[in-house]
Enzyme design. Structure first.
Site, PDB file in Angstrom:
ATOM      1  N   PHE A 141       0.858  -1.187   0.000  1.00 29.11           N
ATOM      2  CA  PHE A 141       0.000   0.000   0.000  1.00 29.11           C
ATOM      3  C   PHE A 141       0.891   1.233   0.000  1.00 29.11           C
ATOM      4  CE2 PHE A 141      -2.295   3.601   1.610  1.00 29.11           C
ATOM      5  CZ  PHE A 141      -3.435   3.559   0.829  1.00 29.11           C
ATOM      6  N   ASP A 226       9.292   2.950   2.111  1.00 26.42           N
ATOM      7  CA  ASP A 226       8.074   3.717   2.384  1.00 26.42           C
ATOM      8  C   ASP A 226       7.782   3.584   3.876  1.00 26.42           C
ATOM      9  OD1 ASP A 226       5.597   4.770   2.774  1.00 26.42           O
ATOM     10  OD2 ASP A 226       4.653   3.806   1.044  1.00 26.42           O
ATOM     11  N   LYS A 255       2.330  10.941   7.270  1.00 28.07           N
ATOM     12  CA  LYS A 255       1.490  10.671   8.441  1.00 28.07           C
ATOM     13  C   LYS A 255       1.977  11.379   9.716  1.00 28.07           C
ATOM     14  CE  LYS A 255      -1.244   6.904   6.815  1.00 28.07           C
ATOM     15  NZ  LYS A 255      -0.851   5.858   5.887  1.00 28.07           N
TER      16      LYS A 255
HETATM   17  C1  LIG Z   1      -0.973   5.985   4.338  1.00 23.45           C
HETATM   18  C2  LIG Z   1       0.139   5.490   3.521  1.00 23.45           C
HETATM   19  C3  LIG Z   1       0.489   6.104   2.295  1.00 23.45           C
HETATM   20  C4  LIG Z   1      -0.324   7.203   1.675  1.00 23.45           C
HETATM   21  O1  LIG Z   1      -0.432   8.341   2.474  1.00 23.45           O
HETATM   22  P1  LIG Z   1      -1.610   9.403   2.188  1.00 23.45           P
HETATM   23  O2  LIG Z   1      -1.258  10.541   3.087  1.00 23.45           O
HETATM   24  O3  LIG Z   1      -2.888   8.727   2.563  1.00 23.45           O
HETATM   25  O4  LIG Z   1      -1.542   9.745   0.749  1.00 23.45           O
HETATM   26  C5  LIG Z   1       1.598   5.643   1.632  1.00 23.45           C
HETATM   27  N1  LIG Z   1       2.322   4.615   2.101  1.00 23.45           N
HETATM   28  C6  LIG Z   1       2.014   3.990   3.267  1.00 23.45           C
HETATM   29  C7  LIG Z   1       2.876   2.875   3.745  1.00 23.45           C
HETATM   30  C8  LIG Z   1       0.903   4.397   3.997  1.00 23.45           C
HETATM   31  O5  LIG Z   1       0.587   3.762   5.135  1.00 23.45           O
END
Ligand SMILES: *Cc1c(COP(=O)(O)O)cnc(C)c1O
Length: 397
Positions: A141, A226, A255
C-alpha cells in the site's frame, strides 16, 4: 450540534462513497480519548493510521500551530519562508540524509520518490528515458494516485482506473530470489514498506530487508523505504528499517510527520540523488508550507526529547503480550512491532470491530481478517490497561 445520526446522514448524502466508515462520529478529542456528539467516550486505537503518534490535541503541537497561524501560513515556493530551512535541517538530522523534498500527503511523497528514481536512472545512470523499471511488492500500500494504484495488487484499489502506468514489476513480499530475478539493467529502484501495514501488519522474514538492500547496492538500484506508516517511532525504532540496520537510499515519510494536525510529507535522500531535480521539474503549492513545517518541527523536537522509540517498544511489548493472553479460538495470530500490532482472525474480523466499538474501543479491520491496533504512543499504561480490559471483553466469547 448535530447528532451522530445526522452527521452520518449528511456525510453519506453529500460525500462520494469512497470510504465505508464505522458509525462513530468524532467531535471532540483529548489525547487518546474521542468523544462523539452525544458525549460517549472511545479509546482511539487506530490513531488515524498512525498519524496521531502524539494523540489528539497535544498541547505543544497545538501551541506551535497557533503561534505559526498568527505569523505566516503560506508563502508558496515562489519565495522563501523563514521556517522551512530549519525544519529541513532537522529532518536531515533525523534521517541522516543530506537533503529533503517536502510535499503534503504520503501519496505525493511516494510519487516524488518514484520520480526521483526514474530521473536518477535516466540522468545519472544513462538508462534510456521510458525504459526505467521499478520493483515493488505484492499487497503493497503506497497511496491512491493513478501511478500508485498501477503498481498495486489490490483489485478494489485498481478496478476501472486504466490505462495504468507501466514500468513496475511486482515480487512477493519477502522473497529474495524473486527480487534477484526481477532486476534488469533498466531497474532503477526497489520500493518496500518495512512492515506492510494495510496488508495486515505483515513483517518480512528476518534478514530480508538487509539482503534486499545489499542486492540493490550490488546492482546499482535505489532502495526506497516507504516509512509513511512505520516511521517516527511507531514500531519501536525511529524508522522501521533500523530493525535490520538498513539505511535506505530514499526515505518516504508522511502521516506522523505532521503531528496528526496537518498533512506534511517528504522524501529524504543524499544530494547525489536529490540533485536530479532542477527548477521546474517538480513541486507543490503547499509543499514546505510554514504552518506544516512549524508543526512538524515541534513534532520532531518532542520525538527526540521524550525517547518515543523506546516508549513505543516497551508499551508495544506490553500491549502485545496482553493481547496474546486473550482466549479465542478464532484468533490465528497476534503479531507486530512496537505499537503497530495486528490481530489476525480465522474469518472476517468486522463483527469483532463492532464489538470493540460497543465497548468503546476504536480500531478497524484491514484486509478483512486482521484488526490493527496502533494506539497513540503517548498513551499511558493506565489507558492501555483500560483499553485492554475492553478488548478482552469484546474478543472473548
Ligand atoms: C498511508 C500510507 C500512504 C499514503 O499516504 P496518504 O497521506 O494517505 O496519501 C503511503 N504509504 C504507506 C505505507 C501508507 O501507510
Amino acid at each position: 450540534m448535530h447528532s451522530s445520526k445526522k452527521v452520518i446522514e449528511k456525510t453519506e448524502k453529500y460525500g462520494a462513497h469512497n470510504y465505508k466508515p464505522k458509525e462513530v462520529v468524532f467531535s471532540e478529542t483529548d489525547g487518546i480519548i474521542v468523544k462523539n456528539p452525544e458525549g460517549e467516550e472511545f479509546y482511539d486505537m487506530l490513531s488515524a493510521y498512525s498519524a496521531l503518534n502524539f494523540g489528539h490535541g497535544h498541547p505543544e503541537l497545538i501551541q506551535a500551530a497557533k503561534d505559526q497561524l498568527d505569523k505566516l501560513t503560506l508563502s508558496s515556493r515562489a519565495f522563501y519562508n523563514d521556517v522551512l530551512g530549519d525544519w529541513m535541517e532537522k529532518l536531515c538530522e533525523f534521517t541522516g540524509k543530506e537533503m529533503v523534498l517536502p510535499m503534503n500527503t504520503g501519496a505525493e511523497a511516494v510519487e516524488t520518490a518514484l520520480k526521483t528514481a526514474r530521473r536518477w536512472g535516466n540522468l545519472v545512470n544513462g538508462i534510456e528515458n521510458g525504459k526505467q523499471e521499478i520493483i515493488v511488492c505484492k499487497d503493497n500500500f503506497h497511496g491512491r494516485t493513478i501511478t500508485i494504484v498501477s503498481m498495486s495488487t489490490d483489485e478494489d484499489a485498481r478496478k476501472g482506473y486504466g490505462p495504468y502506468t507501466p514500468g513496475f514489476k511486482v515480487i512477493e513480499y519477502g522473497n529474495i530470489e524473486e527480487l534477484k530475478e526481477a532486476i534488469t539493467p533498466n531497474t532503477v529502484a526497489f520500493m518496500m514498506e518495512p512492515i506492510q501495514g494495510e496488508a495486515g501488519v505483515i513483517i518480512p522474514p528476518e534478514g530480508f530487508m538487509k539482503e534486499a538492500y545489499e542486492i540493490c547496492k550490488e546492482n546499482n538500484v535505489l532502495f526506497i523505504a516507504d516509512e509513511v506508516q512505520t516511521g517516527f517511532a511507531r514500531t519501536g525504532k525511529m524508522f522501521a528499517c533500523q530493525h535490520e540496520g538498513v539505511v535506505p537510499d530514499i526515505y518516504v515519510l508522511g502521516k506522523a510527520l505532521g503531528g496528526g494536525i496537518i498533512a506534511v510529507s517528504a522524501i529524504a535522500a543524499d544530494s547525489h540523488i536529490l540533485n536530479v531535480f532542477t527548477p521546474g521539474s517538480h513541486g507543490s503549492t503547499f509543499g514546505g508550507n510554514p504552518l506544516g513545517a512549524a508543526v512538524s518541527m515541534k513534532a520532531l523536537e518532542i520525538l527526540e526529547r521524550d525517547d518515543y522509540p523506546k516508549q513505543a517498544e516497551e508499551k508495544g511489548n506490553y500491549f502485545m503480550s496482553k493481547l496474546k493472553e486473550i482466549k479465542n479460538d478464532d484468533i490465528v495470530e497476534v503479531r507486530g512491532r512496537g505499537l503497530l500490532i495486528g490481530v489476525e482472525f480465522k474469518e472476517d474480523a468486522a463483527p469483532y470491530v463492532e464489538k470493540l466499538i460497543e465497548k468503546g474501543v476504536l480500531a478497524k479491520e484491514t484486509h478483512e481478517r486482521t484488526i490493527r491496533f496502533a494506539p497513540p504512543i503517548v498513551s499511558s499504561y493506565e489507558q492501555l490497561d483500560e483499553a485492554l480490559a475492553r478488548i478482552k471483553v469484546a474478543f472473548e466469547k
